[in-house]
Design a protein around this motif. Structure first.
Motif, PDB file in Angstrom:
ATOM      1  N   PRO A  56       0.829  -1.217   0.000  1.00 44.59           N
ATOM      2  CA  PRO A  56       0.000   0.000   0.000  1.00 44.59           C
ATOM      3  C   PRO A  56       0.855   1.255   0.000  1.00 44.59           C
ATOM      4  O   PRO A  56       1.923   1.302   0.626  1.00 44.59           O
ATOM      5  N   GLU A  57       0.409   2.274  -0.716  1.00 44.48           N
ATOM      6  CA  GLU A  57       1.121   3.547  -0.785  1.00 44.48           C
ATOM      7  C   GLU A  57       0.631   4.474   0.319  1.00 44.48           C
ATOM      8  O   GLU A  57      -0.573   4.616   0.538  1.00 44.48           O
ATOM      9  N   GLN A  58       1.586   5.088   1.003  1.00 43.59           N
ATOM     10  CA  GLN A  58       1.242   6.051   2.042  1.00 43.59           C
ATOM     11  C   GLN A  58       0.924   7.407   1.401  1.00 43.59           C
ATOM     12  O   GLN A  58       1.500   7.762   0.355  1.00 43.59           O
ATOM     13  N   PRO A  59       0.005   8.173   1.977  1.00 47.94           N
ATOM     14  CA  PRO A  59      -0.358   9.466   1.384  1.00 47.94           C
ATOM     15  C   PRO A  59       0.789  10.463   1.468  1.00 47.94           C
ATOM     16  O   PRO A  59       1.556  10.464   2.438  1.00 47.94           O
ATOM     17  N   THR A  60       0.909  11.286   0.466  1.00 49.62           N
ATOM     18  CA  THR A  60       1.904  12.348   0.491  1.00 49.62           C
ATOM     19  C   THR A  60       1.373  13.547   1.258  1.00 49.62           C
ATOM     20  O   THR A  60       0.155  13.685   1.482  1.00 49.62           O
ATOM     21  N   VAL A  61       2.284  14.427   1.647  1.00 47.01           N
ATOM     22  CA  VAL A  61       1.877  15.660   2.326  1.00 47.01           C
ATOM     23  C   VAL A  61       0.962  16.478   1.423  1.00 47.01           C
ATOM     24  O   VAL A  61      -0.044  17.048   1.866  1.00 47.01           O
ATOM     25  N   ALA A  62       1.288  16.483   0.124  1.00 47.41           N
ATOM     26  CA  ALA A  62       0.476  17.251  -0.822  1.00 47.41           C
ATOM     27  C   ALA A  62      -0.944  16.701  -0.887  1.00 47.41           C
ATOM     28  O   ALA A  62      -1.922  17.472  -0.946  1.00 47.41           O
ATOM     29  N   ALA A  63      -1.082  15.373  -0.875  1.00 50.61           N
ATOM     30  CA  ALA A  63      -2.419  14.773  -0.933  1.00 50.61           C
ATOM     31  C   ALA A  63      -3.228  15.105   0.311  1.00 50.61           C
ATOM     32  O   ALA A  63      -4.432  15.387   0.239  1.00 50.61           O
ATOM     33  N   VAL A  64      -2.563  15.084   1.472  1.00 53.82           N
ATOM     34  CA  VAL A  64      -3.249  15.421   2.720  1.00 53.82           C
ATOM     35  C   VAL A  64      -3.694  16.879   2.694  1.00 53.82           C
ATOM     36  O   VAL A  64      -4.840  17.209   3.056  1.00 53.82           O
ATOM     37  N   LEU A  65      -2.815  17.772   2.245  1.00 52.00           N
ATOM     38  CA  LEU A  65      -3.160  19.199   2.192  1.00 52.00           C
ATOM     39  C   LEU A  65      -4.289  19.465   1.195  1.00 52.00           C
ATOM     40  O   LEU A  65      -5.170  20.289   1.458  1.00 52.00           O
ATOM     41  N   ASP A  66      -4.268  18.765   0.075  1.00 48.37           N
ATOM     42  CA  ASP A  66      -5.346  18.934  -0.904  1.00 48.37           C
ATOM     43  C   ASP A  66      -6.692  18.528  -0.306  1.00 48.37           C
ATOM     44  O   ASP A  66      -7.710  19.217  -0.501  1.00 48.37           O
ATOM     45  N   ALA A  99      -9.906  21.059   0.535  1.00 43.50           N
ATOM     46  CA  ALA A  99     -11.223  20.870  -0.078  1.00 43.50           C
ATOM     47  C   ALA A  99     -12.339  21.012   0.946  1.00 43.50           C
ATOM     48  O   ALA A  99     -13.485  21.313   0.591  1.00 43.50           O
ATOM     49  N   GLY A 100     -12.014  20.813   2.227  1.00 49.65           N
ATOM     50  CA  GLY A 100     -13.037  20.883   3.267  1.00 49.65           C
ATOM     51  C   GLY A 100     -13.114  22.205   3.992  1.00 49.65           C
ATOM     52  O   GLY A 100     -14.046  22.437   4.770  1.00 49.65           O
ATOM     53  N   GLY A 101     -12.147  23.081   3.806  1.00 45.39           N
ATOM     54  CA  GLY A 101     -12.164  24.359   4.504  1.00 45.39           C
ATOM     55  C   GLY A 101     -10.798  24.998   4.527  1.00 45.39           C
ATOM     56  O   GLY A 101      -9.791  24.387   4.143  1.00 45.39           O
ATOM     57  N   SER A 102     -10.734  26.246   4.980  1.00 52.85           N
ATOM     58  CA  SER A 102      -9.475  26.993   4.986  1.00 52.85           C
ATOM     59  C   SER A 102      -8.729  26.884   6.310  1.00 52.85           C
ATOM     60  O   SER A 102      -7.559  27.271   6.399  1.00 52.85           O
ATOM     61  N   THR A 103      -9.384  26.411   7.357  1.00 54.01           N
ATOM     62  CA  THR A 103      -8.730  26.201   8.648  1.00 54.01           C
ATOM     63  C   THR A 103      -8.969  24.770   9.095  1.00 54.01           C
ATOM     64  O   THR A 103     -10.024  24.199   8.820  1.00 54.01           O
TER      65      THR A 103
END
Length: 361
Positions: free
Chosen positions: A325-335, A339-343
């Motif tokens: 399994p591939e672990q999520p990247t920081v970029a994917a987590v931030l994206d 998508a759910g809010g600014s804070t």
């Protein structure tokens, strides 16, 4: 999955009997158990007794009977509305159906242990980050950390339709002590607001435990939960009678909403309709213990061509052949967070990481 419901002091007697005399008979463990730093401070350890749980949900020290802070009594609000005194919360952790089926057909205690590890890890996290209270200091509200939680834990193994469903009820007392030793009310907003994040954390720990112990892999994560890859769809359908029952009622009510309002329900309206469908279709459980149901479960599976031995071999084979399994990247987590809010809060970050991680390293 995690579902949190509120418990009220006016029902303390009935609630205590329900958990200790009814639910405790329907699970891999025959008795409930106390957990939490505040439980230890109260001298609560080992088996949960009915009288002790009733006292706690009534707002009293189970050992001395002394009232813990302000009395838990219902009151009438300014507009004449009844405001019920909150005794605590029921946090129910449910394993994916594929895990429950594997346990039911194999009887492997390691599956229950993995579920228990995941539940306790989540409760440790809750006690570190969600055990707070509310106080006023110089006319300003503050939220200091409490001295832990008092929790009564009850494992269960069946659904209301007597299908295998490994899950755990955790009764969280609404009474906590502030740093100065005063008994105050638990600020339950963290538990209620972040149940999706806490449920995702439970699921992620469970996936990691089962991957390590059994070499299984996982289907895509949907709403924080994934099924064991290789589990036959016919078994999932056969042992999901309660889900099918709720979904049938839900679809009927959604259609009635469309006819009445001339539009589809919003996400929040659909969620409310789903809660009503689940509540209105709740049947009284038969009370049959797991031991009396196991033979029936295995006969039902054999009629579909499956045994515990065949199932465990299949899911392990699928796991061996699957890519790492591939672990999520920081970029994917931030994206996902953006998508759910600014804070974002710590709980938001936890939820997204768990949602994106098939198995946490």
């Amino acid at each position: 999955m995690l579902r949190v419901t509120t418990l009220y002091a006016s029902s303390a007697r009935d609630s205590a009997r329900y958990y200790t005399r009814y639910l405790a008979q329907d699970g891999p463990e025959a008795e409930g158990a106390w957990l939490g730093r505040q439980a230890r401070a109260l001298g609560l350890d080992g088996t949960v007794e009915t009288d002790d749980l009733q006292a706690l949900l009534s707002g009293h020290d189970p050992s001395t009977g002394v009232q813990l802070g302000r009395a838990l009594v219902d009151r009438i609000g300014p507009k004449g509305k009844l405001i019920r005194a909150v005794a605590g919360f029921d946090a129910t952790f449910s394993a994916p159906k594929s895990v429950s089926i594997l346990w039911a057909l194999t009887g492997d205690a390691g599956l229950v242990e993995a579920h228990d590890v995941a539940v306790r890890a989540t409760l440790d996290y809750l006690e570190r980050h969600g055990a707070t209270t509310r106080v006023r200091v110089h006319e300003r509200r503050q939220f200091p950390d409490a001295n832990g939680l008092t929790m009564a834990v009850f494992q269960q193994g069946t659904s209301r339709e007597d299908d295998p469903q490994l899950h755990t009820h955790v009764v969280v007392s609404g009474k906590v002590t502030a740093p100065d030793g005063r008994w105050l009310a638990l600020d339950g907003r963290y538990l209620k607001k972040h149940q999706r994040a806490l449920g995702g954390f439970y699921q992620s720990v469970l996936r990691a435990e089962l991957a390590r112990r059994y070499g299984v892999t996982w289907e895509p994560i949907v709403n924080g939960q994934a099924e064991i890859a290789g589990t036959p769809p016919e078994l999932l359908a056969a042992f999901s009678k309660r889900t099918a029952q709720v979904e049938a009622l839900l679809e009927g009510r959604v259609e009635a909403f469309r006819e009445r309002e001339g539009r589809d329900p919003t996400r929040w309206e659909r969620a409310a309709i789903a809660r009503e469908a689940a509540e209105d279709s709740r049947a009284t459980k038969s009370g049959a213990p797991v031991a009396d149901l196991t033979d029936g479960w295995r006969q039902e599976a054999r009629a579909l061509g499956w045994t515990g031995e065949r199932l465990i071999e299949q899911v392990r084979t699928v796991g061996r052949d699957a890519p790492a399994p591939e672990q999520p990247t920081v970029a994917a987590v931030l994206d996902a967070l953006s998508a759910g809010g600014s804070t974002w809060t710590r709980a938001d970050v936890l939820r997204v990481i768990c949602d994106l991680s098939p198995v946490l390293a």
